[in-house]
Design a protein around this motif. Structure first.
Motif, PDB file in Angstrom:
ATOM      1  N   UNK A 109      68.955   3.104  37.863  1.00  0.00           N
ATOM      2  CA  UNK A 109      68.215   4.376  37.973  1.00  0.00           C
ATOM      3  C   UNK A 109      68.742   5.283  39.072  1.00  0.00           C
ATOM      4  N   UNK A 110      69.245   4.690  40.150  1.00  0.00           N
ATOM      5  CA  UNK A 110      69.782   5.518  41.247  1.00  0.00           C
ATOM      6  C   UNK A 110      71.073   6.191  40.804  1.00  0.00           C
ATOM      7  N   UNK A 157      64.098  -3.283  40.314  1.00  0.00           N
ATOM      8  CA  UNK A 157      64.536  -2.066  39.624  1.00  0.00           C
ATOM      9  C   UNK A 157      63.411  -1.032  39.587  1.00  0.00           C
ATOM     10  N   UNK A 158      62.185  -1.519  39.385  1.00  0.00           N
ATOM     11  CA  UNK A 158      61.049  -0.589  39.325  1.00  0.00           C
ATOM     12  C   UNK A 158      60.792   0.063  40.684  1.00  0.00           C
ATOM     13  N   UNK A 159      61.107  -0.664  41.760  1.00  0.00           N
ATOM     14  CA  UNK A 159      60.784  -0.143  43.093  1.00  0.00           C
ATOM     15  C   UNK A 159      61.937   0.599  43.765  1.00  0.00           C
ATOM     16  N   UNK A 160      63.124   0.532  43.173  1.00  0.00           N
ATOM     17  CA  UNK A 160      64.306   1.054  43.867  1.00  0.00           C
ATOM     18  C   UNK A 160      64.258   2.573  44.042  1.00  0.00           C
ATOM     19  N   UNK A 161      63.516   3.251  43.195  1.00  0.00           N
ATOM     20  CA  UNK A 161      63.453   4.717  43.315  1.00  0.00           C
ATOM     21  C   UNK A 161      62.280   5.175  44.196  1.00  0.00           C
ATOM     22  N   UNK A 162      61.660   4.226  44.891  1.00  0.00           N
ATOM     23  CA  UNK A 162      60.495   4.517  45.742  1.00  0.00           C
ATOM     24  C   UNK A 162      59.417   5.282  44.983  1.00  0.00           C
TER      25      UNK A 162
ATOM     26  N   UNK B 154      61.952   5.415  30.562  1.00  0.00           N
ATOM     27  CA  UNK B 154      61.032   5.392  31.713  1.00  0.00           C
ATOM     28  C   UNK B 154      61.774   5.635  33.017  1.00  0.00           C
ATOM     29  N   UNK B 155      63.092   5.372  33.023  1.00  0.00           N
ATOM     30  CA  UNK B 155      63.881   5.629  34.241  1.00  0.00           C
ATOM     31  C   UNK B 155      64.457   7.043  34.243  1.00  0.00           C
TER      32      UNK B 155
END
Lengths: 428, 282
Positions: A109-110, A157-162, B154-155
Motif C-alpha cells: 500500500x505504501x 499491512x492493514x496498519x502500515x498506512x497509519x 481497500x488499499x
C-alpha cells in the motif's frame, strides 16, 4: 445510543439484499472514535456485508452510511479518497498476495498509494513487521509461514498506512485458543498504541468483551443490541440463547473457567441459599504488567502465561469446591463458597507452593523459571528477557454483599505470590 | 403447509398465463443472448480501455518488465519448438506438391509468405494463449476468489492498473517478438526438411525467402501479432477478473471454467480477427 458524542461512522436504516435474499433490514448503529467496537452474530447473517458497506465495496439498497455526519454516497471524489484513505480492512482469510513476500505485502500500500521514497517505504514496512514479530519471516512467502503469522502479516499491512479506522473481519478465525487471544490482545494493544478506531467481527466470547468498548449484536437481519460489554452480559434476547450461551458453554468445556455472566449466576445460586451470616472467601489473581511481557516476548507468550495461570487456578480451587472466571484481560476471580478467610489463606498457601513449582511451564522457545520474590522487581532487563509477578488477594464476603465489592477488597489486598523470569532461547 | 396453501394459487396463475408460441420463445432466447453478448462486449471494451490507459505510469514499469519475462521470455521455448516443426511440415508438404509441377524453386517464397503473413502470427498466438493466457486467467481468478483483488481496492490500488495494464503492455511488446521468432525458426525448420533431408538447393531456397519477403508482409504479420496479443490478454484477464460473477459455478470450479472459456474464446477470436485484419491488409 450515546447521544452526547458524535459518531465517526453511523448506519441509518441500511438495508441490503442479494437477489431475493434480504441480508440487512434497516439497521442503525454508531461507531465512536478511538473505541474498539465488536460486531457479533451468527454465521451468514451479514456481518462481513456490513463491514464491506463501510469501505464502499457494497452499496446499500436503502438507507445511509454517514462518516462524521456526512453521507458517504454524496461525497465528492476528493472527499471519498480522503475518507477511504483513513480506513484499512483486514480480511477474514487475510487476502495476502501469495506471489509476494511478507515484506512486499506489507510495503504494497505504501508503494502504490504514497509518494514515499524507497528507503522510507522500507523503514516503515520493516517497523510494522518488527512490531508484529515477523522479522524472521519478512522474506518468506505467505504459504511458507503459519496461519498465525499470516494473520499478523495481514495486520501489519492493514496498519502500515497509519489508518484512523481499521475494520477486522473475523481476525481470529482458524486460530488455536492461544493465538486467538494473542490476536485479540494484539488488536487491543495496537489500538491503544496507535489510537485508531476499530470495528471487529469476532466470535471469541467472552474474550472480546475484554478488549471491546462497545458490542453490536446482529440478529435476524437487525442490530438487536448496541452498548457496553457489561450491558450486553445482562441482555435478555433469543440471540443469547442461540449464540452466546453455546459459545460460553464451549469455552467452559475447553478451559473449565466460567464466563463472567455464568460466574455471577453461579455466585447468586450458591450464595442465595446460604444464611445471611454465613461467610465465604473470594480471591482475585492478576499478572503484573502483561503488556511488558507482550512487548518483550510477544503476544503468544503473554497469552500462554495468562492461560496457564487460569488453568492452574481452575484446577486447584475447583478441587476444593471453588469456581473461577476470567474478569479482565489479565485478571481471574475465584469464589470459595464454603471456606472462611482462614481456610482460604491455607488453600492459597498450598496453591502458591504448587504454582511456583508446576504452574507455568516452558513454552515454545521460552524458558520460564521461578525466582525468589525478594525486594522490588527490576524495571529494566536485557533484550528478550523479563521478570513478571503473579499477584493474589483474598477477601471475605457475605451472601448479601455484591460480589463486585468483595472482589474490590480482594484487589486491595493483592500481594506478590510468585515471581518468574522468562527469556527467549533459554537465557533465563 | 405453506407450500400446500400457495400451490393452487400459483397453479391458477400458471393457467392464466398465455402459452408461449415457438416464435416468441425463439425471440426470447436469442434476444436474451443478444443482450447478454452486448453487455459482455461493452464490459470487455470498458475493461480494455480503462486498463490500457493505465499503462502509461512510471510505477507500472517493474510490473511490465516482470510480465514481459512471463509472457515473452518464458514462452520462447514452446514457440521455437512449435515453429520449428511447423516449418518442417510445411517444407515437406510444399515440396511434394511443388515437385509435381516442377516448381520446387519457389519453395522458399511459399514458406516465407505462409509463415510471415499467416501461420507465424496465428500459431504463435495460439501457443502463447495455451501457455501464458491460461495462466493469467487462473492467477487472476484465484486472486479474485481469495479476495486479493478486493484487498487492492481497500488499499486504494486500482486492480486494473495493478494487474491488467502491465499484462497488456507486455503483450504489445512480446507478441511481435515471439512471432518473429516463430517465423525465423519456421523458415529454418522448412530448410531442414526441404534442403537437408529432401535435397532442395539451399542457396535457391534462401534467395527466394529473402527476395519474396516484402516489408509490408513483415508489417502485416506484426500488426496481426499486436491485435492477437491485445485480444488474448484482454479476454484472458477479463475471464479471470470476473470469475466470481459466473453463475454456473463457484470457487475453484469457476476458476477452472473461466480458464477453459478464456482459452477457447481466445483461439476462436484469433481466427476470426485474423480474417478481419487480413481483409484490411490485403
Amino acid at each position: 445510543m450515546d447521544t452526547r458524542r458524535e459518531p465517526i461512522i453511523e448506519f441509518k436504516g441500511v438495508s441490503k439484499s442479494f437477489g431475493d435474499r434480504n441480508i440487512l433490514d434497516r439497521i442503525d448503529f454508531s461507531i465512536y472514535e478511538g473505541e474498539v467496537t465488536t460486531l457479533i452474530g451468527l454465521s451468514g447473517t451479514g456481518k462481513s456485508v456490513t463491514l464491506k458497506h463501510i469501505i464502499g465495496m457494497l452499496k446499500p439498497d436503502e438507507g445511509q452510511i454517514l462518516f462524521r455526519g456526512k453521507p458517504i454516497d454524496r461525497m465528492s471524489k476528493s472527499e471519498w479518497n480522503a475518507y477511504i484513505g483513513q480506513i484499512s480492512y483486514m480480511f477474514q482469510n487475510n487476502a495476502l498476495f501469495d506471489s509476494m513476500t511478507v515484506f512486499e505485502n506489507v510495503a504494497l500500500p505504501l508503494k502504490y498509494t504514497t509518494k514515499l521514497k524507497k528507503k522510507e517505504i522500507e523503514q516503515k514496512a520493516m517497523a510494522r513487521i518488527e512490531q508484529t514479530e515477523l522479522t524472521e519471516v519478512a522474506d518468506k512467502y505467505p504459504s511458507e509461514i503459519s496461519g498465525g503469522m499470516q494473520k499478523r502479516a495481514a495486520l501489519a499491512r492493514a496498519l502500515v498506512t497509519d489508518p484512523n479506522i481499521v475494520l477486522f473481519d473475523e481476525p481470529t478465525t482458524g486460530q488455536d485458543p492461544i493465538r486467538k487471544n494473542a490476536i485479540l490482545s494484539m488488536v487491543a494493544d495496537y489500538q491503544k498504541r496507535f489510537g485508531f478506531t476499530a470495528l471487529l467481527i469476532s466470535h471469541e466470547i467472552p474474550d472480546v468483551y475484554f478488549i471491546s468498548n462497545r458490542i453490536l449484536a446482529l440478529y435476524d437481519r437487525k442490530i438487536v443490541f448496541q452498548g457496553t460489554p457489561e450491558d450486553f452480559e445482562a441482555f435478555d434476547h433469543p440471540f443469547r440463547q442461540e449464540l452466546i450461551s453455546s459459545l460460553e458453554n464451549l469455552g467452559q468445556e475447553l478451559t473449565g473457567l466460567y464466563s463472567r455472566r455464568q460466574f455471577k449466576v453461579r455466585y447468586q445460586s450458591d450464595l442465595s441459599q446460604r444464611q445471611a451470616d454465613a461467610s465465604y472467601a473470594a480471591a482475585v489473581f492478576a499478572i503484573d504488567d502483561l503488556d511488558a511481557i507482550a512487548d518483550t516476548l510477544g503476544h503468544d507468550a503473554a497469552q500462554q502465561i495468562i492461560r496457564a495461570l487460569g488453568s492452574y487456578i481452575n484446577k486447584h480451587f475447583g478441587a476444593v469446591g471453588g469456581f473461577s472466571s476470567r474478569q479482565t484481560i489479565n485478571e481471574y476471580a475465584t469464589v470459595l463458597p464454603y471456606s472462611d478467610i482462614e481456610e482460604a489463606e491455607r488453600i492459597m498457601e498450598n496453591f502458591t507452593r504448587d504454582f511456583k513449582e508446576h504452574g507455568i511451564q516452558d513454552y515454545a522457545g521460552l524458558e520460564i523459571i521461578e525466582i525468589p520474590a525478594e525486594g522490588d522487581r527490576p524495571t529494566t532487563f536485557p533484550e528478550g528477557r523479563i521478570q513478571f509477578s503473579v499477584l493474589a488477594g483474598l477477601a471475605q464476603g457475605k451472601p448479601q454483599i455484591e460480589i463486585e465489592s468483595v472482589m474490590e477488597f480482594a484487589r486491595f489486598n493483592q500481594k506478590e505470590i510468585a515471581r518468574f523470569e522468562c527469556a527467549r532461547g533459554g537465557k533465563a | 403447509m405453506a407450500d400446500d396453501s400457495t400451490a393452487p394459487a400459483s397453479a391458477g396463475a400458471e393457467a392464466l398465463r398465455p402459452a408461449k408460441s415457438v416464435v416468441s420463445a425463439f425471440f426470447d432466447f436469442f434476444g436474451l443472448k443478444t443482450i447478454q453478448l452486448n453487455n459482455d462486449l461493452g464490459a470487455l471494451a470498458i475493461f480494455f480501455f480503462r486498463s490500457f490507459f493505465m499503462i502509461f505510469r512510471i510505477k507500472a514499469i517493474p510490473e511490465i518488465l516482470q510480465q514481459i519475462y512471463f509472457i515473452g521470455a518464458r514462452s520462447v521455448q514452446i514457440v521455437v519448438l512449435v515453429g520449428f516443426f511447423t516449418g518442417m511440415v510445411l517444407g515437406l508438404q510444399l515440396y511434394h506438391v511443388l515437385v509435381k509441377f516442377g516448381s520446387v524453386g519457389v519453395l522458399g517464397t511459399a514458406i516465407s509468405l505462409t509463415l510471415i503473413r499467416e501461420m507465424g502470427p496465428v500459431l504463435a498466438a495460439i501457443m502463447i494463449t495455451a501457455r501464458a493466457g491460461s495462466a493469467m486467467t487462473a492467477e487472476i481468478g484465484i486472486q479474485r476468489i481469495s479476495e486479493q483483488i478486493d484487498a487492492l481496492t481497500t488499499m486504494r490500488i486500482d486492480p486494473l492498473g495493478f494487474l491488467i495494464s502491465p499484462r497488456i503492455a507486455a503483450a504489445i511488446i512480446s507478441f511481435p517478438i515471439l512471432t518473429a521468432f516463430f517465423d525465423l525458426i519456421g523458415i529454418i525448420g522448412a530448410w531442414v526438411s526441404a534442403c537437408l533431408l529432401l535435397g532442395v538447393n539451399s542457396g535457391s531456397y534462401f534467395y527466394r525467402v529473402v527476395a519474396s519477403t516484402q516489408m509490408e508482409d513483415i508489417r502485416g504479420g506484426f500488426i496481426k501479432a499486436i491485435v492477437f496479443g491485445l485480444l488474448i490478454v484482454t479476454i484472458c484477464c477479463f475471464q479471470g477478473f470476473f470469475t466470481h460473477m459466473r453463475t454456473d459455478s463457484y470457487g475453484a470450479k469457476s476458476v477452472s471454467l473461466s480458464t477453459t472459456s478464456a482459452v477457447v474464446i481466445s483461439c476462436v477470436m484469433i481466427l476470426i480477427s485474423d480474417y478481419v485484419v487480413t481483409s484490411f491488409l490485403l
